[in-house]
Motif scaffolding. Structure first.
Motif, mmCIF file in Angstrom:
data_model
loop_
_atom_site.group_PDB
_atom_site.id
_atom_site.type_symbol
_atom_site.label_atom_id
_atom_site.label_comp_id
_atom_site.label_asym_id
_atom_site.label_seq_id
_atom_site.Cartn_x
_atom_site.Cartn_y
_atom_site.Cartn_z
ATOM 1 N N ASN A 16 107.862 95.623 -20.873
ATOM 2 C CA ASN A 16 107.030 94.499 -20.447
ATOM 3 C C ASN A 16 105.533 94.810 -20.484
ATOM 4 O O ASN A 16 104.718 93.922 -20.344
ATOM 5 C CB ASN A 16 107.431 94.032 -19.035
ATOM 6 C CG ASN A 16 107.075 95.039 -17.962
ATOM 7 O OD1 ASN A 16 107.346 96.229 -18.117
ATOM 8 N ND2 ASN A 16 106.480 94.595 -16.877
ATOM 9 N N THR A 32 104.209 84.232 -15.851
ATOM 10 C CA THR A 32 105.643 84.377 -16.098
ATOM 11 C C THR A 32 106.274 85.229 -15.001
ATOM 12 O O THR A 32 105.758 86.296 -14.659
ATOM 13 C CB THR A 32 105.903 85.032 -17.468
ATOM 14 O OG1 THR A 32 105.324 84.243 -18.500
ATOM 15 C CG2 THR A 32 107.397 85.172 -17.722
ATOM 16 N N SER A 67 110.010 87.075 -13.876
ATOM 17 C CA SER A 67 111.270 87.508 -14.476
ATOM 18 C C SER A 67 112.089 88.293 -13.468
ATOM 19 O O SER A 67 111.561 88.843 -12.504
ATOM 20 C CB SER A 67 111.007 88.372 -15.717
ATOM 21 O OG SER A 67 110.289 89.539 -15.368
ATOM 22 N N SER A 115 113.572 84.758 -17.345
ATOM 23 C CA SER A 115 112.135 84.663 -17.085
ATOM 24 C C SER A 115 111.723 83.204 -17.213
ATOM 25 O O SER A 115 112.286 82.451 -18.016
ATOM 26 C CB SER A 115 111.338 85.525 -18.072
ATOM 27 O OG SER A 115 111.472 85.050 -19.396
#
Length: 899
Positions: free
Chosen positions: A156, A194, A196, A896
């Motif tokens: 990520n 975002t 997740s 996500s």
């Protein structure tokens, strides 16, 4: 002729002339200022291409004029690079579904990942590979390595990855197999946020039997709440400059007071858990762009945490016989449960002012391993009695990195500046070990019981504290000038300064004449305050007093380089240069106790090298090209390998000892590569490579009593050669049916195979130096034996379906690595070999839109074949399992949502 507005044509023309770096940034993968053109291009998605064409342009207000714009159609950006590279874009990384970057890299042609996330390029061990972050070097938190394990980098925080296999002089000279340049996520073009999260299941671990211990309330976060801090009395004793044992410096009362300050039950008591928890992860990423009068400022931030459990039911054996015959010297069934917590964060700023760009990136990674081990087995030195071993440990690895890079363009002149500071730490407080011996021999008056007499001939108890800190400063400057169209020259300077301090203090608890009922107590009661005081239990420091318990290591490099990239004739390009690099490497054992021991051996390596490199690229056809490369590179000993200090690796349960007499290795490299780019993102490549290595550093193994020790030595010479082939093909499926389901879908076929053969050369009269003593090399190496870590065959294959209009991917991933040597066998014994075998994974990603929000769902199924990990010695029908366990099948589901 095709008519276009003049502004559109000028835009195409400018696109054809910009540096690959700009293409990468437009694709959302901004490269580092110090990466070479190959790195810049490889970081990009293939979204910018210019078809070869002519255009008639009508200029308003004047006579019609015909303007011809000619450009080269480049369906694959990697094709335009001046070196041999492989790349993983953000899309490639996402397709594999891996949680850390090392998992994705094992899919790259010629790469394999060996224990703990260390990448091997074309069969050469991690010492021959170089890992960079945005073009800057990284320190390692590993005591046994100077290279950073790539499994600590979550995907990520990584946007793309370049693997360059042919040396170019703008990279450091420690470039044996290749360089791996990780590019962190670039600043966004639009605001986003975002969230997740995910959960996972391991068939050998989740909801199954395992072992753990309490530790502290905050262990689940990867941060200790202070429970494992070194207590005040012990801290003062450690700083006293005197060994901690009873005598002139410490009284029995003082030693008892130190022991009673140690945290006991929380770090000692092993607990059985019949239902090990599920794995889980969570993260958040956000970014925005602020418009400025003359440019824009981008900001990106990400944070994540993962908490994973792994239980290994292992068989670990050793033998002292050359042919491995008879019963093993030691044989243990050991259950190991690891709770690994990785916390990461990234904060980046990107400033663009016209053609000038400045990027500041800050990265934080903390990787914590909480380990509990329980073993039952036999040891021939203990008259084959049953032995029970219990160990608890806590390993903290931490990396902090901040780097500032600038890219400044002035017409034909380009100036790249870079500077970085990185710090890595590893702390291992309260490594505890207990050994109990079963009194089940005939005539033993105690009877059939497990006892621990604390240092007699029936059991012991140990504790250790270790700490490692490494600082790395680096900087450099590149100045490039376009001498003429298709001819450019670059000169540059690079500097690194690495400083590592490592210390490990070990202790034994000793007692005499413990009553049998006390010897049977469980560990936390055995070392309780009452027992310590009632039976005068002493603390005895066993840290080596010859200066090997701690060391101070430094590596400083200065390098200057120059290279020219030019088109010699139409279709023939050359990238040639030379690098001058000098390095001073010192490893000084620290005399903690002021003994002035003559056994303390310092290592001072002061070497300089001229390292040439040339790559010739010949476009034999419009979509085909041939590359030829030749270069010289080096590999230096790693810090830990130069210290004669014993260290136990928790991953392999093996003891390692360094060799202060190691020297640098020198490599001569050659490669020929054919590339056919038959369509956009589609290619066939075939390559052959050869390497000659002088003084390669190899691991060898010896046995002392029942302990297996590994160390290092320079073999006289080695050669490595091989070939690799890679195919990437997309097959549209719109012809299968008129159904809308198939109209935008395609079949993805990606495969690669690498054959590698290596041989160590040992002739009559060849020698090697072990701890200052010249010895016959044939005593440590077999002529014709392969290099450690090298698999003859590596196979990767991906087959999948994906939608080109929206996120919908289903991918089956196949990986195979043939057996590879992990360590030389003890003198006269066969080598230890790992058998990686076949791994089959499945990854599915699906995007959906819910309430105008983008949601990505991901399902992963790993190791569907249920392969085992095996590290074995084989002699005829005799076999010794140095380490064997089931890896388990894993399944995970994550999601996500983007705002």
């Amino acid at each position: 002729m095709t008519k276009r507005p003049i502004f559109a044509s000028l835009l195409l023309l400018s696109s054809a002339l910009v540096a690959p770096a700009a293409l990468a940034q437009d694709a959302g993968a901004e490269p580092a200022a110090d990466t070479p053109p190959a790195a810049d291009a490889a970081a990009a998605d293939d979204t910018t291409a210019l078809e070869e064409e002519e255009a008639d342009i009508s200029i308003p207000g004047g006579a019609d004029q015909e303007i011809v714009v000619t450009g080269r159609y480049t369906p694959n950006i990697v094709r335009a690079t001046p070196e041999v590279v492989s790349s993983l874009s953000s899309a490639d990384i996402a397709r594999t579904g891996e949680g850390d970057i090392s998992g994705s890299l094992q899919r790259v042609t010629g790469l394999s990942v060996v224990g703990g996330g260390f990448v091997y390029v074309r069969g050469l061990g991690d010492r021959y590979s170089l890992a960079l972050l945005n073009g800057s070097p990284l320190p390692s938190p590993e005591p046994l390595k100077r290279v950073v394990p790539l499994d600590i980098f979550p995907t990520n925080v990584i946007d793309s990855t370049l693997v360059q296999k042919s040396f170019s002089v703008n990279f450091p000279g420690e470039f044996g197999g290749g360089v791996i340049n990780l590019t962190t996520k670039a600043t966004p073009r639009e605001t986003f946020l975002t969230f997740s999260g995910g959960i996972g299941w391991d068939s050998e671990t989740t909801n199954e039997l395992g072992y753990t211990y309490y530790g502290s309330d905050s262990d689940w976060t990867g941060f200790d709440d202070g429970t494992r801090d070194v207590p005040p009395l012990l801290s003062a004793a450690l700083k006293s400059g005197k060994p901690i044992l009873e005598g002139a410096d410490f009284s029995q009362d003082q030693l008892e007071a130190i022991q009673m300050e140690l945290v006991n039950a929380e770090t000692t008591l092993l607990q059985q858990n019949n239902h090990i928890p599920v794995n889980w992860s969570a993260g958040i990423t956000g970014g925005t762009t602020i418009q400025l009068p003359d440019g824009e400022l981008g900001i990106i931030a990400t944070a994540g945490i993962s908490n994973k459990w792994r239980t290994r039911d292992t068989l670990q054996q050793t033998s002292v016989n050359d042919d491995l015959s008879g019963d093993p010297q030691t044989s243990y069934n050991r259950v190991i449960t690891d709770n690994r917590v990785v916390v990461n964060g990234l904060l980046g700023f990107g400033l663009e002012l016209g053609d000038h760009k400045i990027r500041w990136t800050n990265l934080y990674i903390r990787d914590t391993l909480k380990q509990a081990r329980l073993a039952l087995g036999t040891d021939a030195n203990q008259s084959d009695r049953d032995i029970l071993k219990q160990d608890t440990a806590w390993y903290e690895r931490q990396l902090i990195n901040t780097q500032l890079v600038g890219e400044f363009k002035f017409d034909r002149l380009k100036l790249d500046l870079r500077g970085a500071y990185a710090n890595s730490q590893r702390e291992a407080p309260y490594e505890r070990g207990f050994t109990y011996v079963r009194t089940n021999q005939p005539g033993d008056p105690v009877g059939d019981k497990f006892v621990n007499d604390l240092g007699g001939n029936r059991g012991d108890a140990t504790i250790a504290f270790s700490d490692l800190n490494e600082d790395l400063w680096s900087g450099g400057v590149d100045l490039s000038y376009e001498i003429a169209p298709r001819i450019s020259a670059t000169v540059g300077y690079a500097y690194t300064d690495t400083h590592r301090i490592s210390e490990r203090r070990t202790f034994q608890f000793r007692a005499s004449n413990l009553p049998i009922e006390v010897q049977q107590l469980r560990p936390d009661y055995l070392l309780s305050d009452a027992t310590i005081q009632l039976y005068d239990i002493s603390l005895l420091e066993t840290s080596a007093q010859d200066g090997t318990a701690a060391f101070d290591a430094k590596l400083t490099t200065h390098a200057g380089y120059a290279q020219v990239q030019a088109e010699l004739v139409a279709g023939v390009n050359v990238n040639a240069g030379v690098r001058y690099e000098e390095a001073k490497q010192t490893v000084v054992p620290i005399d903690l106790f002021g003994t002035g021991s003559s056994a303390i051996v310092e290592t001072n390596l002061d070497n300089d090298y001229w390292l040439p490199a040339v790559t010739l690229t010949w476009e034999v056809a419009p979509d085909m090209q041939l590359r030829l490369n030749g270069s010289k590179t080096i590999a230096r000993p790693q810090f830990r390998e130069l210290v004669a200090q014993v260290y136990q690796d928790p991953e392999s349960n093996r003891l390692f000892r360094g060799n202060p007499s190691l020297t640098d290795s020198e490599l001569w490299n050659a490669e020929a590569r054919y590339e056919w780019y038959f369509d956009k993102d589609q290619r066939l490549t075939v390559a052959g490579f050869y390497k000659s290595i002088d003084n390669p550093i190899e691991t060898y193994t010896s046995i002392s009593d029942s302990s297996v020790n590994s160390s290092y030595a320079n073999a006289p010479k080695a050669t490595l050669y091989g070939a690799e082939v890679e195919v990437q093909k997309y097959v549209p499926l719109d012809t299968l049916s008129d159904s809308p389901f198939w109209q935008s879908r395609r079949l993805v076929l990606i495969g690669n195979y690498t054959y590698t053969k290596s041989e160590i050369k040992v002739g009559d009269g060849d020698t090697t130096v072990i701890n200052g003593v010249v010895q016959d090399a044939a005593n440590f190496f077999f002529d014709g034996a392969p290099l450690t870590g090298q698999s003859d065959h590596l196979v990767n294959f991906q087959i999948g379906l994906e939608d080109q209009d929206k996120l919908s991917q289903q991918t089956l991933l196949f990986t195979y690595a043939s057996p590879r040597v992990t360590s030389r066998g003890p003198s006269g014994q066969p080598d230890l070999k790992e058998k990686p075998g076949i791994q089959l994974d499945f990854v599915a990603r699906q995007g959906i839109n819910l309430l105008n929000k983008e949601i990505e769902l991901k399902f992963e199924a790993r190791n569907l074949t249920g392969r085992k990990y095996q590290e074995v010695q084989t002699s005829g029908d005799n076999k010794i399992f140095f380490n064997r366990y089931k890896l388990g099948r894993t399944f995970s589901l994550s999601a996500s949502i983007k705002f």
